[in-house]
Every structure is written in structure tokens, then in C-alpha cells.
Design a protein around this motif. Structure first.
Motif, PDB file in Angstrom:
ATOM      1  N   MET A 147       0.841  -1.211   0.000  1.00  0.00           N
ATOM      2  CA  MET A 147       0.000   0.000   0.000  1.00  0.00           C
ATOM      3  C   MET A 147       0.873   1.257   0.000  1.00  0.00           C
ATOM      4  O   MET A 147       0.549   2.242  -0.655  1.00  0.00           O
ATOM      5  CB  MET A 147      -0.933   0.014   1.213  1.00  0.00           C
ATOM      6  CG  MET A 147      -2.096  -0.945   1.088  1.00  0.00           C
ATOM      7  SD  MET A 147      -3.110  -0.543  -0.339  1.00  0.00           S
ATOM      8  CE  MET A 147      -4.191   0.655   0.387  1.00  0.00           C
ATOM      9  N   ASN A 148       1.968   1.218   0.761  1.00  0.00           N
ATOM     10  CA  ASN A 148       2.880   2.368   0.793  1.00  0.00           C
ATOM     11  C   ASN A 148       3.484   2.635  -0.581  1.00  0.00           C
ATOM     12  O   ASN A 148       3.678   3.789  -0.971  1.00  0.00           O
ATOM     13  CB  ASN A 148       4.002   2.157   1.807  1.00  0.00           C
ATOM     14  CG  ASN A 148       3.602   2.559   3.204  1.00  0.00           C
ATOM     15  OD1 ASN A 148       2.650   3.311   3.391  1.00  0.00           O
ATOM     16  ND2 ASN A 148       4.323   2.048   4.187  1.00  0.00           N
ATOM     17  N   ILE A 149       3.792   1.575  -1.315  1.00  0.00           N
ATOM     18  CA  ILE A 149       4.345   1.756  -2.665  1.00  0.00           C
ATOM     19  C   ILE A 149       3.325   2.457  -3.555  1.00  0.00           C
ATOM     20  O   ILE A 149       3.669   3.331  -4.345  1.00  0.00           O
ATOM     21  CB  ILE A 149       4.778   0.401  -3.273  1.00  0.00           C
ATOM     22  CG1 ILE A 149       5.992  -0.136  -2.529  1.00  0.00           C
ATOM     23  CG2 ILE A 149       5.103   0.537  -4.758  1.00  0.00           C
ATOM     24  CD1 ILE A 149       6.406  -1.534  -2.929  1.00  0.00           C
ATOM     25  N   LEU A 150       2.051   2.086  -3.391  1.00  0.00           N
ATOM     26  CA  LEU A 150       1.010   2.695  -4.218  1.00  0.00           C
ATOM     27  C   LEU A 150       0.704   4.136  -3.804  1.00  0.00           C
ATOM     28  O   LEU A 150       0.502   4.995  -4.647  1.00  0.00           O
ATOM     29  CB  LEU A 150      -0.267   1.850  -4.161  1.00  0.00           C
ATOM     30  CG  LEU A 150      -0.146   0.411  -4.706  1.00  0.00           C
ATOM     31  CD1 LEU A 150      -1.428  -0.352  -4.458  1.00  0.00           C
ATOM     32  CD2 LEU A 150       0.212   0.433  -6.181  1.00  0.00           C
ATOM     33  N   LEU A 151       0.659   4.383  -2.478  1.00  0.00           N
ATOM     34  CA  LEU A 151       0.290   5.708  -1.980  1.00  0.00           C
ATOM     35  C   LEU A 151       1.461   6.694  -1.992  1.00  0.00           C
ATOM     36  O   LEU A 151       1.300   7.864  -2.319  1.00  0.00           O
ATOM     37  CB  LEU A 151      -0.288   5.603  -0.568  1.00  0.00           C
ATOM     38  CG  LEU A 151      -1.588   4.800  -0.441  1.00  0.00           C
ATOM     39  CD1 LEU A 151      -1.965   4.654   1.027  1.00  0.00           C
ATOM     40  CD2 LEU A 151      -2.702   5.482  -1.219  1.00  0.00           C
ATOM     41  N   VAL A 155       8.336   6.286   0.219  1.00  0.00           N
ATOM     42  CA  VAL A 155       8.220   5.615   1.523  1.00  0.00           C
ATOM     43  C   VAL A 155       8.184   4.104   1.324  1.00  0.00           C
ATOM     44  O   VAL A 155       8.823   3.349   2.068  1.00  0.00           O
ATOM     45  CB  VAL A 155       6.977   6.119   2.287  1.00  0.00           C
ATOM     46  CG1 VAL A 155       6.717   5.282   3.525  1.00  0.00           C
ATOM     47  CG2 VAL A 155       7.146   7.580   2.667  1.00  0.00           C
ATOM     48  N   GLY A 156       7.469   3.649   0.322  1.00  0.00           N
ATOM     49  CA  GLY A 156       7.388   2.216   0.043  1.00  0.00           C
ATOM     50  C   GLY A 156       8.733   1.614  -0.310  1.00  0.00           C
ATOM     51  O   GLY A 156       9.101   0.532   0.167  1.00  0.00           O
ATOM     52  N   ILE A 157       9.485   2.331  -1.140  1.00  0.00           N
ATOM     53  CA  ILE A 157      10.816   1.840  -1.527  1.00  0.00           C
ATOM     54  C   ILE A 157      11.745   1.821  -0.312  1.00  0.00           C
ATOM     55  O   ILE A 157      12.510   0.867  -0.117  1.00  0.00           O
ATOM     56  CB  ILE A 157      11.397   2.704  -2.671  1.00  0.00           C
ATOM     57  CG1 ILE A 157      10.596   2.444  -3.952  1.00  0.00           C
ATOM     58  CG2 ILE A 157      12.880   2.420  -2.883  1.00  0.00           C
ATOM     59  CD1 ILE A 157      10.894   3.392  -5.088  1.00  0.00           C
ATOM     60  N   GLN A 162      14.634  -1.098   3.934  1.00  0.00           N
ATOM     61  CA  GLN A 162      14.763  -1.416   5.358  1.00  0.00           C
ATOM     62  C   GLN A 162      14.603  -2.912   5.599  1.00  0.00           C
ATOM     63  O   GLN A 162      15.375  -3.516   6.350  1.00  0.00           O
ATOM     64  CB  GLN A 162      13.698  -0.669   6.181  1.00  0.00           C
ATOM     65  CG  GLN A 162      13.994   0.777   6.436  1.00  0.00           C
ATOM     66  CD  GLN A 162      12.876   1.394   7.266  1.00  0.00           C
ATOM     67  OE1 GLN A 162      11.746   1.506   6.798  1.00  0.00           O
ATOM     68  NE2 GLN A 162      13.220   1.790   8.472  1.00  0.00           N
ATOM     69  N   THR A 163      13.596  -3.495   4.983  1.00  0.00           N
ATOM     70  CA  THR A 163      13.353  -4.929   5.149  1.00  0.00           C
ATOM     71  C   THR A 163      14.546  -5.731   4.643  1.00  0.00           C
ATOM     72  O   THR A 163      14.995  -6.678   5.306  1.00  0.00           O
ATOM     73  CB  THR A 163      12.065  -5.348   4.404  1.00  0.00           C
ATOM     74  OG1 THR A 163      10.976  -4.564   4.907  1.00  0.00           O
ATOM     75  CG2 THR A 163      11.769  -6.814   4.582  1.00  0.00           C
ATOM     76  N   ALA A 164      15.076  -5.353   3.491  1.00  0.00           N
ATOM     77  CA  ALA A 164      16.235  -6.057   2.936  1.00  0.00           C
ATOM     78  C   ALA A 164      17.449  -5.934   3.860  1.00  0.00           C
ATOM     79  O   ALA A 164      18.167  -6.920   4.095  1.00  0.00           O
ATOM     80  CB  ALA A 164      16.557  -5.518   1.545  1.00  0.00           C
ATOM     81  N   LEU A 165      17.679  -4.745   4.401  1.00  0.00           N
ATOM     82  CA  LEU A 165      18.793  -4.538   5.330  1.00  0.00           C
ATOM     83  C   LEU A 165      18.641  -5.414   6.573  1.00  0.00           C
ATOM     84  O   LEU A 165      19.609  -6.021   7.048  1.00  0.00           O
ATOM     85  CB  LEU A 165      18.890  -3.068   5.737  1.00  0.00           C
ATOM     86  CG  LEU A 165      19.356  -2.076   4.674  1.00  0.00           C
ATOM     87  CD1 LEU A 165      19.203  -0.640   5.188  1.00  0.00           C
ATOM     88  CD2 LEU A 165      20.792  -2.346   4.273  1.00  0.00           C
TER      89      LEU A 165
END
Length: 182
Positions: A147-151, A155-157, A162-165
Motif C-alpha cells: 500500500m505504501n508503494i502505491l500511496l 516511503v514504500g521503496i 529497510q526490510t532487505a537490510l
């Protein structure tokens, strides 16, 4: 822990002898200070006694010394970087500042990330399991990331980075050998 010479000086020679006995419970700094005070009071030590006291201090220092694997440092840096990206996310998400609950959650989340990074940097091995549990629980948030990527694509990226790190930090921690040797 710091030991003050002024605390040990009033002690009797017999009390100071306890500090240099084999198997004592005192910190190495106290052992050395007691040894020096006894020497200054005229107590003669044989070469064998001096070596025994110095080896006792050396053994205690080795026990207190914790080896921190380079992966702990790398993983901690990745977690700190993730927290830094979290700060950027907070700045880029003005909706967080609309209510006090959002602000509190943001502060607690960032504080927890920094705390986890600190524990990792200290070489605490158990923290990798805590991070793994948090990561598994975080999988629930994947729809939120989408949803963050869409909105708000930025922020989504950042959330994906962050998740990858964090995943890479966990992988680094689980790749540390059990013996924790370098």
C-alpha cells in the motif's frame, strides 16, 4: 568497573592478601592495586608469587573479554542504517504527526531498532532469535508495504530497503560460527 585505591588503602595486610589469593572474586584492577599496596608496605613477593598474581589477573581479564565477531558489527551497522531510513520515512510521512499515537509508535519503533542494533554490536548472540521473530511477525506488514508503494512510492521503496537490510543483518548473525572465533 573502577576500583579506587583510597578504598583499599585502609584495609589491613591480611584483608589485602584476600585480593591476591587464587580463586578470589575481586576484579583484576583490585587485585593489582592490592598487590601494589602490599609491596609499598614492605611486603616482599617472590618471583613465583608475582608471576602467579599477574597470571591470575591475566586470566580474569581473558574471562571478562568478549570476542565480537565482525558480523556483529556489520549487522549492527545495517540495523542502524535501517533506523536512519526509518527517520527519513517518518519525515516523509506527515500523517504520522496527525495524532500522538502515531508519534509514539514511530519513536518506540526507532528506539527499539537502535536498541537492537546496540545489543547486536555488543556481540549478544541471543538477539538474532529476537530479530528473527520480529522479522517473521513483520511479514504480516507486507500488505502495508505494498500500500505504501502505491500511496507514497518513496516511503514504500524505503520500507523495502529497510526490510532487505534487516534480513541481511539476520543472515549475517546466523552465519557466525557457534564458537564465535574469528
Amino acid at each position: 568497573m573502577s576500583v579506587k585505591k583510597s578504598v583499599l588503602e585502609p584495609k589491613t595486610d591480611k584483608e589485602l592478601e584476600e585480593y591476591i589469593k587464587e580463586g578470589n572474586r575481586f576484579v583484576p584492577e583490585a587485585n593489582i592495586l592490592a598487590f601494589e599496596i602490599l609491596k609499598s608496605r614492605g611486603r616482599e613477593f617472590t618471583e613465583l608469587e608475582t608471576q602467579r598474581i599477574m597470571s591470575l589477573v591475566s586470566e580474569k581479564n581473558k574471562e571478562n573479554e568478549k570476542i565480537i565477531h565482525p558480523n556483529h558489527k556489520r549487522a549492527a551497522n545495517l540495523i542502524y542504517l535501517s533506523a536512519g531510513l526509518g527517520v527519513i520515512n517518518v519525515i516523509l510521512s506527515p500523517a504520522i504527526f496527525n495524532n500522538s499515537f502515531g508519534i509514539i509508535v514511530a519513536i518506540l519503533t526507532l528506539g527499539m531498532l537502535i536498541g537492537l542494533g546496540y545489543l547486536v554490536s555488543r556481540g549478544d548472540d541471543w538477539i538474532k532469535y529476537v530479530l528473527l521473530v520480529f522479522m517473521i511477525l513483520g511479514l504480516i506488514g507486507i500488505p502495508g508495504i505494498i500500500m505504501n508503494i502505491l500511496l507514497n512510492p518513496i516511503v514504500g521503496i524505503i520500507n523495502i530497503v529497510q526490510t532487505a537490510l534487516q534480513i541481511y543483518a539476520i543472515v549475517l548473525l546466523f552465519r557466525i560460527p557457534k564458537t564465535n572465533s574469528l
